[in-house]
Design an enzyme around this catalytic site. Structure first.
Site, PDB file in Angstrom:
ATOM      1  CE  LYS A  40      -4.402   0.796   2.299  1.00 17.53           C
ATOM      2  NZ  LYS A  40      -5.062   0.783   3.597  1.00 17.53           N
TER       3      LYS A  40
HETATM    4  C1  E4P Z   1      -8.428   1.190   3.857  1.00 18.86           C
HETATM    5  O1  E4P Z   1      -7.578   0.810   3.105  1.00 18.86           O
HETATM    6  C2  E4P Z   1      -8.266   2.327   4.776  1.00 18.86           C
HETATM    7  O2  E4P Z   1      -7.108   2.124   5.501  1.00 18.86           O
HETATM    8  C3  E4P Z   1      -9.437   2.481   5.697  1.00 18.86           C
HETATM    9  O3  E4P Z   1     -10.619   2.088   5.027  1.00 18.86           O
HETATM   10  C4  E4P Z   1      -9.544   3.856   6.294  1.00 18.86           C
HETATM   11  O4  E4P Z   1     -10.743   3.968   7.001  1.00 18.86           O
HETATM   12  P1  E4P Z   1     -11.037   5.162   8.019  1.00 18.86           P
HETATM   13  O5  E4P Z   1     -11.210   6.430   7.245  1.00 18.86           O
HETATM   14  O6  E4P Z   1     -12.292   4.763   8.727  1.00 18.86           O
HETATM   15  O7  E4P Z   1      -9.841   5.228   8.934  1.00 18.86           O
END
Ligand code: E4P
Length: 220
Positions: free
Chosen positions: A83
């Site tokens: 990522k």
């Molecule tokens: C996914 O890849 C993200 O890390 C995650 O959905 C972020 O979610 P949040 O905005 O609730 O922290």
């Protein structure tokens, strides 16, 4: 539609995996921090439980360091996805490592333009954050619809992961918009199959069942 779980909680992953609902996992540094375990160790354990892609995020900010980190993370398991944050350095890193066959998930995407840049740089997955877009008074689901249409216009292979999903409505709207994947927090997932009318229905059926004469009663 594929479901990813947005968690590093092993018990949660095992429980939902038993239902056949887990196509992959996403994590981020905040999620990893909650588990209070070594990053590499927990990602390797998740990769051994789940067959699908497991996203593990770099924490470097320069392209060279991201590439170095990504190459290391990619060695942890065959189903690991690196990522990378949506920055100039991130795009450079994605461009380099995607050519080496390393799968990438470009994260922290908040506009169609950012999604388009990620696709063009070679991203495998693109993660628009619908909940955080809603938080600033914009329309997160509209972003999914517009990005989906844009990627289709130019036939990019990158898959959209609807991220920052906070409500059942987010999931249903993302599905209607044709998002490839939604990544869902463990706390939200049970709400997707639960419904008060289902619970009431079961309660009523069982109460009525008590009134059905049992064999012994019918014979006497
Ligand atoms: C996914 O890849 C993200 O890390 C995650 O959905 C972020 O979610 P949040 O905005 O609730 O922290």
């Amino acid at each position: 539609m594929e479901f990813f779980l947005d968690t590093a909680n092993i018990d949660e992953i095992k429980r939902i995996n038993r239902l056949g609902l887990v196509d992959g996992i996403t994590t981020n540094p905040s999620i990893i921090a909650k588990g209070n375990r070594d990053f590499e160790e927990v990602i390797k354990e998740i990769c051994s439980i789940v067959d699908g892609p497991v996203s593990a995020e770099v924490i470097s900010l320069t392209a060279d360091e991201m590439v170095e980190e990504a190459r290391e993370i990619a060695k942890w398991a065959s189903n690991v996805v690196v990522k990378i944050p949506m920055t100039e350095a991130g795009l450079e890193a994605v461009n380099t490592i995607s050519k080496e066959g390393i799968k990438t998930n470009v994260t922290l995407v908040f506009s169609v333009a950012q999604g388009l840049m990620a696709a063009k740089a070679g991203a495998t997955y693109i993660s628009p954050f619908v909940g955080r877009v809603d938080d600033i008074g914009e329309d997160g689901i509209a972003l999914i619809q517009r990005l989906k249409q844009t990627l289709q216009n130019y036939q990019y292979d990158a898959k959209i992961i609807t991220a920052s999903v906070r409500t059942i409505g987010h999931l249903e709207s993302a599905a209607l918009a044709g998002a490839d994947i939604a990544t869902i927090p463990g706390s939200l997932l049970p709400k997707l199959w639960k419904h008060p009318l289902t619970d009431n229905g079961i309660e009523q059926f069982l109460a009525d069942w008590e009134k059905v004469p049992k064999k012994a009663e019918t014979l006497s």
